[in-house]
Design an enzyme around this catalytic site. Structure first.
Site, PDB file in Angstrom:
ATOM      1  CE  LYS A 296      -0.059   4.992  13.637  1.00 37.72           C
ATOM      2  NZ  LYS A 296      -1.368   4.765  13.040  1.00 37.72           N
TER       3      LYS A 296
ATOM      4  CE  LYS B  72       1.866   1.753  12.321  1.00 33.63           C
ATOM      5  NZ  LYS B  72       1.225   2.101  11.058  1.00 33.63           N
TER       6      LYS B  72
ATOM      7  N   GLY C 216      -3.551   5.143   4.425  1.00 29.83           N
ATOM      8  CA  GLY C 216      -3.840   5.073   2.991  1.00 29.83           C
ATOM      9  C   GLY C 216      -2.592   5.319   2.168  1.00 29.83           C
TER      10      GLY C 216
ATOM     11  N   GLY D 207      -7.041  -0.783   2.770  1.00 26.59           N
ATOM     12  CA  GLY D 207      -5.592  -0.675   3.007  1.00 26.59           C
ATOM     13  C   GLY D 207      -5.224   0.144   4.233  1.00 26.59           C
TER      14      GLY D 207
ATOM     15  N   GLY E  82      -0.097   9.145   9.449  1.00 29.84           N
ATOM     16  CA  GLY E  82      -0.048   9.112   7.980  1.00 29.84           C
ATOM     17  C   GLY E  82       0.394  10.396   7.324  1.00 29.84           C
TER      18      GLY E  82
ATOM     19  CB  THR F  22      -0.918  -0.001   1.247  1.00 30.64           C
ATOM     20  OG1 THR F  22      -1.665  -1.210   1.247  1.00 30.64           O
ATOM     21  CG2 THR F  22      -1.857   1.182   1.254  1.00 30.64           C
ATOM     22  CB  VAL F  23       3.191   2.720   2.505  1.00 27.08           C
ATOM     23  CG1 VAL F  23       3.975   4.024   2.624  1.00 27.08           C
ATOM     24  CG2 VAL F  23       2.110   2.658   3.574  1.00 27.08           C
TER      25      VAL F  23
ATOM     26  CB  VAL G 106       3.040   9.548  14.276  1.00 28.21           C
ATOM     27  CG1 VAL G 106       1.887  10.050  15.142  1.00 28.21           C
ATOM     28  CG2 VAL G 106       4.011   8.736  15.124  1.00 28.21           C
TER      29      VAL G 106
END
Ligand code: NAP
Ligand code: HSE
Length: 430
Positions: free
Chosen positions: A205, A105, A302, A187, A134, A13-14, A132
């Site tokens: 976080k 994290k 996301g 996601g 997004g 996803t990232v 932390v």
């Protein structure tokens, strides 16, 4: 520098978002850093998986050392998740003098201080903005924007998955399981979503935020955690009736030299700015003695939102490379960590009890509360049909956690109390 090459550990996803942001914003990036940036290698589990990305051939590898030992790679971006083996890869990458960006994290809350020290030793940068909240640039805001102030309070909705679940359960009456499945499909959720729903992701976080905000070395073990699995439909209904919104709140408070850090489902008065933060959105409320109230809001999870934070860290490293100042920006905690004890933690509480529907029970309950010096500002009683029970719901005045816990112990021993159904912290105003 003619160009800068980046190696990715992870292309999910990232990672996919990072590739897209680098490709789509190439002009802006090149303008800021003075040369093109490109992805040279990407570690994945399955090199044959279908990926909706425009990639040159030969980029994918299943061997981490193709990334971390490639002499042409300047910066390693870790977006694969995991803790121990991932840490070993990053240790090796730092020894190879590669700068690091991570969104992890879990890793930073456990091994952050050690990895940051190793990065400094090797004159490398290690940045973790995406770990932390997004897409919200909260770490840089604490470290740079608010660096002159003394921060005394942070309250955050820092987990997108649980905020999505609580929003859909409260506003649309959807079931926990259905909404969690949707958050996984979108996601937002972790590979193992129990770390989202049990509050662990948010606790990690908050440990990172508290370490930076209070300049103390706060670890996961210092955070009191409970998640949202036990939140019942009835709790959400009472919240609504009483003018509250239920959120999974990370709470970090400093008083004098002592701090408390917790993550727990919390009833927020509807006037509180965090109560309006819905779906997968995150927000962090920060109070500084000089600046007063500030609030940072944005998408907390996301692909593309998280990728913007990752790529901003890349830009920061590349600017440092140009200036020749890498490895100098790690923030070393200034103060020894001192945690408040339960007599120093002050809050209001919501309590829902099932009791025998008989004369005098309410009077017994009230006398236990008064014995411990805990008053209440709201109380209501409703019949529980078919069970000859009554449901008592109350909200206390401000009380110490110690007094509230002692009250609960005595209530549980009271014969006519069948069950303490739920108990939550309540935060009012701001
Ligand atoms: P993801 O979608 O599950 O992607 C993980 C990627 O890493 C995949 O490409 C996977 O390969 C690869 N991978 C995983 N384990 C591997 C291993 N042992 N060896 C080689 N490759 C491996 O995860 P994600 O959602 O992108 O999250 C990545 C990290 O970012 C996590 O630390 C997460 O906590 C953090 N984060 C996520 C978000 C978010 O919104 N998702 C937001 C902020 C931070 P395959 O593609 O072959 O499966
Ligand atoms: N699972 C995390 C969340 C991803 O839902 O907030 C972002 O850290």
């Amino acid at each position: 520098m003619e160009s800068i090459s980046v190696g990715l550990l992870g292309l999910g996803t990232v990672g996919s978002g990072v590739v897209k942001v680098i490709q789509d914003h190439q002009d802006k990036l090149a303008h800021q850093i003075g040369c093109p940036v490109y992805v040279k290698k990407a570690l994945v589990l399955d090199v044959n998986k279908e990926r909706n990305l425009d990639l040159e051939s030969g980029i994918l590898t299943a061997n981490p050392y193709d990334v971390i030992q490639d002499p042409e790679i300047d910066i390693v971006v870790e977006v694969m998740g995991g803790i121990e083996s991932t840490k070993e890869y990053l240790v090796e990458a730092l020894k190879q003098k590669k700068h690091i960006v991570t969104a992890n994290k879990d890793l930073m809350a456990v091994h952050g201080p050690e990895l940051l020290a190793l990065a400094s030793e090797n004159q490398c940068d290690l940045f973790y903005e995406a770990s932390v909240a997004g897409g919200i640039p909260i770490l840089r805001s604490l470290v740079d924007g608010l660096s002159s102030d003394r921060i005394t309070k942070m309250m955050g909705i820092v987990n997108g998955t649980t905020n999505y679940i609580l929003t859909k359960m409260s506003k649309q009456g959807l079931s926990f399981d259905d909404v969690l499945a949707e958050a996984q499909r979108l996601g937002f959720a972790e590979a193992d979503p129990s770390s989202d729903v049990d509050g662990i992701d948010a606790a990690r976080k908050m440990a990172i935020l508290s370490t930076l905000g209070f300049s103390m070395n706060v670890g996961l073990g210092d955070v009191k955690v409970s998640g949202i699995r036990q939140v019942a439909e009835e709790d959400l209904r009472y919240c609504d009736q009483l003018g509250y919104t239920m959120k999974l709140i990370g709470y970090a408070h400093r008083q004098g030299e002592k701090i408390e850090v917790s993550v727990e489902p919390t009833l927020l008065e509807n006037s509180h700015p965090l109560s309006a933060v819905n779906d997968e959105y995150n927000a962090v409320y920060v109070y500084g003695e000089a600046v007063g109230e500030t609030m940072f809001y944005g998408p907390g999870a996301g692909s593309l939102p998280t990728a913007t934070a990752v790529v901003s860290d890349l830009v920061a490293i590349m600017k440092n490379m140009r200036l020749g100042v890498n490895g100098k920006s790690a923030v070393i905690p200034q103060f020894p960590k001192k945690l408040k004890d339960h007599s120093e933690i002050i809050s209001k509480y919501f309590l829902r009890l099932h009791v025998e529907d008989e004369v005098g029970v309410l009077a017994n309950i009230t006398s236990i509360f008064s014995k411990h010096g805990v008053g209440f500002e709201k109380i209501m009683q409703n019949p529980v049909h078919e069970q000859r029970l009554a449901e008592v719901v109350l909200v206390t005045h401000q009380a110490s956690l110690e007094a509230y816990e002692n009250t609960l112990v005595e209530l549980r021993d009271l014969g006519p109390i069948r069950e303490v159904k739920s108990s939550y912290r309540v935060e009012g105003g701001k």
